[in-house]
Design a protein around this motif. Sequence first.
Motif, PDB file in Angstrom:
ATOM      1  N   UNK A 182       0.849  -1.202   0.000  1.00  0.00           N
ATOM      2  CA  UNK A 182       0.000   0.000   0.000  1.00  0.00           C
ATOM      3  C   UNK A 182       0.880   1.247   0.000  1.00  0.00           C
ATOM      4  N   UNK A 183       1.938   1.202   0.818  1.00  0.00           N
ATOM      5  CA  UNK A 183       2.885   2.342   0.838  1.00  0.00           C
ATOM      6  C   UNK A 183       3.550   2.523  -0.521  1.00  0.00           C
ATOM      7  N   UNK A 184       3.900   1.397  -1.114  1.00  0.00           N
ATOM      8  CA  UNK A 184       4.532   1.472  -2.426  1.00  0.00           C
ATOM      9  C   UNK A 184       3.574   2.138  -3.426  1.00  0.00           C
ATOM     10  N   UNK A 185       2.308   1.740  -3.371  1.00  0.00           N
ATOM     11  CA  UNK A 185       1.316   2.323  -4.280  1.00  0.00           C
ATOM     12  C   UNK A 185       1.151   3.810  -4.012  1.00  0.00           C
ATOM     13  N   UNK A 186       1.194   4.192  -2.741  1.00  0.00           N
ATOM     14  CA  UNK A 186       1.071   5.607  -2.391  1.00  0.00           C
ATOM     15  C   UNK A 186       2.302   6.385  -2.837  1.00  0.00           C
ATOM     16  N   UNK A 187       3.460   5.726  -2.739  1.00  0.00           N
ATOM     17  CA  UNK A 187       4.685   6.378  -3.191  1.00  0.00           C
ATOM     18  C   UNK A 187       4.636   6.627  -4.698  1.00  0.00           C
ATOM     19  N   UNK A 188       3.919   5.784  -5.410  1.00  0.00           N
ATOM     20  CA  UNK A 188       3.788   5.986  -6.859  1.00  0.00           C
ATOM     21  C   UNK A 188       2.749   7.051  -7.198  1.00  0.00           C
ATOM     22  N   UNK A 189       1.883   7.368  -6.234  1.00  0.00           N
ATOM     23  CA  UNK A 189       0.932   8.430  -6.515  1.00  0.00           C
ATOM     24  C   UNK A 189      -0.474   8.238  -5.985  1.00  0.00           C
ATOM     25  N   UNK A 190      -0.759   7.088  -5.371  1.00  0.00           N
ATOM     26  CA  UNK A 190      -2.089   6.911  -4.774  1.00  0.00           C
ATOM     27  C   UNK A 190      -2.218   7.848  -3.585  1.00  0.00           C
ATOM     28  N   UNK A 191      -3.431   8.333  -3.312  1.00  0.00           N
ATOM     29  CA  UNK A 191      -3.615   9.314  -2.250  1.00  0.00           C
ATOM     30  C   UNK A 191      -3.709   8.687  -0.876  1.00  0.00           C
ATOM     31  N   UNK A 192      -4.384   7.564  -0.788  1.00  0.00           N
ATOM     32  CA  UNK A 192      -4.538   6.936   0.521  1.00  0.00           C
ATOM     33  C   UNK A 192      -4.733   5.446   0.359  1.00  0.00           C
ATOM     34  N   UNK A 193      -4.626   4.741   1.487  1.00  0.00           N
ATOM     35  CA  UNK A 193      -4.729   3.290   1.425  1.00  0.00           C
ATOM     36  C   UNK A 193      -5.410   2.736   2.657  1.00  0.00           C
ATOM     37  N   UNK A 194      -5.973   1.568   2.495  1.00  0.00           N
ATOM     38  CA  UNK A 194      -6.617   0.868   3.607  1.00  0.00           C
ATOM     39  C   UNK A 194      -6.161  -0.581   3.569  1.00  0.00           C
ATOM     40  N   UNK A 195      -5.816  -1.104   4.749  1.00  0.00           N
ATOM     41  CA  UNK A 195      -5.453  -2.518   4.827  1.00  0.00           C
ATOM     42  C   UNK A 195      -6.558  -3.280   5.548  1.00  0.00           C
ATOM     43  N   UNK A 196      -7.098  -4.261   4.859  1.00  0.00           N
ATOM     44  CA  UNK A 196      -8.106  -5.132   5.464  1.00  0.00           C
ATOM     45  C   UNK A 196      -7.359  -6.288   6.086  1.00  0.00           C
ATOM     46  N   UNK A 197      -7.386  -6.363   7.396  1.00  0.00           N
ATOM     47  CA  UNK A 197      -6.630  -7.443   8.011  1.00  0.00           C
ATOM     48  C   UNK A 197      -7.343  -7.930   9.259  1.00  0.00           C
ATOM     49  N   UNK A 198      -7.558  -9.209   9.332  1.00  0.00           N
ATOM     50  CA  UNK A 198      -8.342  -9.779  10.422  1.00  0.00           C
ATOM     51  C   UNK A 198      -8.217 -11.296  10.337  1.00  0.00           C
ATOM     52  N   UNK A 199      -8.100 -11.932  11.467  1.00  0.00           N
ATOM     53  CA  UNK A 199      -8.090 -13.393  11.462  1.00  0.00           C
ATOM     54  C   UNK A 199      -9.355 -13.954  10.810  1.00  0.00           C
ATOM     55  N   UNK A 200     -10.430 -13.207  10.959  1.00  0.00           N
ATOM     56  CA  UNK A 200     -11.715 -13.677  10.443  1.00  0.00           C
ATOM     57  C   UNK A 200     -11.685 -13.849   8.921  1.00  0.00           C
ATOM     58  N   UNK A 201     -10.732 -13.174   8.260  1.00  0.00           N
ATOM     59  CA  UNK A 201     -10.665 -13.281   6.799  1.00  0.00           C
ATOM     60  C   UNK A 201      -9.819 -14.477   6.343  1.00  0.00           C
ATOM     61  N   UNK A 202      -9.099 -15.101   7.261  1.00  0.00           N
ATOM     62  CA  UNK A 202      -8.145 -16.135   6.852  1.00  0.00           C
ATOM     63  C   UNK A 202      -8.862 -17.303   6.190  1.00  0.00           C
TER      64      UNK A 202
END
Lengths: 399, 294
Positions: B101-121
Amino acid sequence: MADTPIIIDSEKCRGCKKCISACPFDALYMEGKLAVLKPEECRACNACVKACPFKAISANVKEEAKKESLSDFKGIWVFAEQHHGKVQEVAYELLSTGRRLAKDRGCELAAVVLGHNVTDSAAHLIAAGADKVYVVDQPELAEYEANVYTDALNQLIAKYKPEVILAGATAVGRAFFAKVAVRARTGLTADCTALSIDKESHLLHQTRPAFGGNIMATIMTPNHRPQMATVRPKVFKMTTPDPKRKGETLMEALKLVTAGTKIVKAERNAANVNIAEAEIIVAGGRGLKKAENLEQLKKLADLLGGVVGVSRACVDAGWISASHQVGQTGKTVCPKIYLAFGISGAIQHLEGMRGSDTIIAINNDPNASIFGIADLGIIGDLFEILPMLIEAVEAKRKN
Amino acid sequence: MVDMTGGVFFCFNGDTEFGGRPARGQERGKAMHIIVCIKQVPDTTNVRINPETNTLMREGVESIMNPFDEYALEEALKLKDAHGARVTVISMGPPQAEVILREAMARGADDGVLLTDRAFAGADTLATSYAISQAIKKVNAHPDLVFFGKQAIDGDTAQVGPGVSEFLNFPLVTYVKSVKISGGTFTVETQMDEGVDVIEGNMPAVMTVVKDASTPRFASLGGWMEAKKTAIPRWGAKDVGAVPDMCGLNGSPTKVVKIFAPPTKTGGTRMDGRDEPDAAVEAILKMLQDKGVA
């Protein structure tokens, strides 16, 4: 409101809005402090029933009673993709595999055709193994559009309840089956290389490569129907059609949603090589060193009546368009002859061509991994061997 | 949980944070909003199976941004350059997926969200599509465009983009090579099996992007500096209002029965043609003739 899929008890609703964020289809909204259902959007997934902390939402019992048990789903279907009335070969390949599965399962095999002016294709599909052909022949289906096709197939699924549905993993099949599966709330396994009916569970065992072909996985869909899978073209062999086979054609007239997008121009022709269909592929890789050397490959391919394939390196270098790329991120091919010049054989490439009948590899590195799967592996300089081979084939032609 | 069905494949170690400051793009008011969904994948060249235990050997395998997603991001950034837009990147994965996500923002994306949860595994493509569409709705219930790469190179299913279009009830265009927009409409070229189609439609839409699209840009140093300053919120299932029964393993209709190493084709005849190219050519010619060509 007795016929809505879910019932909201206005006495119990406290207006917490949890159901609204839980609903995947925006089928609920707030009217003052009460949740209200938009029945036309609701797909009875019951997500809101589970989300409500006050037990104010319940599944409509009448609807629930209608909910089919798994055993109501019967028969194996093959989606017969067609372009302008011509059924794609992969559909026939799937019918031959479908016959085997139907025999093991003891059920019927049906084909489904969506399109316009496509009714004639039913006879071919019956000859290729279908017991039944469901045909939806309407102008709205003349060109593929994801939402319209999804709507059509899901209506048929709801009406006839097939146990298994297969489609070719083509540009169309892969995208639209993913939508169909989500709408039907069932599982879909992409790019299967083997399908069988498990003797004990009677479930469809779907085997596919993952991680670029480094690993194979067998997958099943135990508690959802239909069980859905796509298969890449050329993975299964077509059987010889039997024009005497008898089958039934069922015409279906459907009321369909309007298209979300439209095709304004289509540049499709045979000149756009579809390497997935080719019988002979003359392929090159990084070892070619420069774009000009692709001309030599092209020359040999033309002589042999084949097409040019390349590894990813050539596409990344900008030598040739990605439509020629063989491999995991390109196309899977299964020609009679695969001639590989200067391809070392990264696993991603091998995965895309290991199904070839005969593989001939020429590489100057004795340890190139392509030699591991080549029927004939020549350690040598392609710049020496390729021109000599062209000359030899030309000489043969003259005799 | 190892997932072969194409969803999210790793174990999570929880550790969810919330909040983060408002995204830069939000300040711009009515600009177009493009959401790009990206995935962190192992560099599949190096993933192998342990033949004795039939488990994945992932030690030392580098994680990268899914190559197709780089093209999806590039298309979004090009539209941003041309028309002005807020570009939000969303990824679902373990906490360390934040790096893409940081890499994408470094290329020019404005913001990012990380979906992370054991429930998604253990999510397959259905459960993954559901979770991501819930996150998209939370970011913006009415985005203009949602981009995906054509497929991820670990699962290779190409199913999550179409699946999300279904949950969002947006039109879907797959195998997109180029995107033009004008007013509320888009015109795209798509790479089909037999050639190129030109397709028109109204936004919003979900699009999956192929590699024939323009070459992805590099991140600038300034971009990295800027990206480091922006907080990336981490959302779990509850944050996006996802029902537990539709997430992760519970929400996945497909089950992996077994994994195994692919059958190896053993090589056939090998010959050294370095000193005797004539003999090599002769051998090739003979094999071609045996198979009915040449």
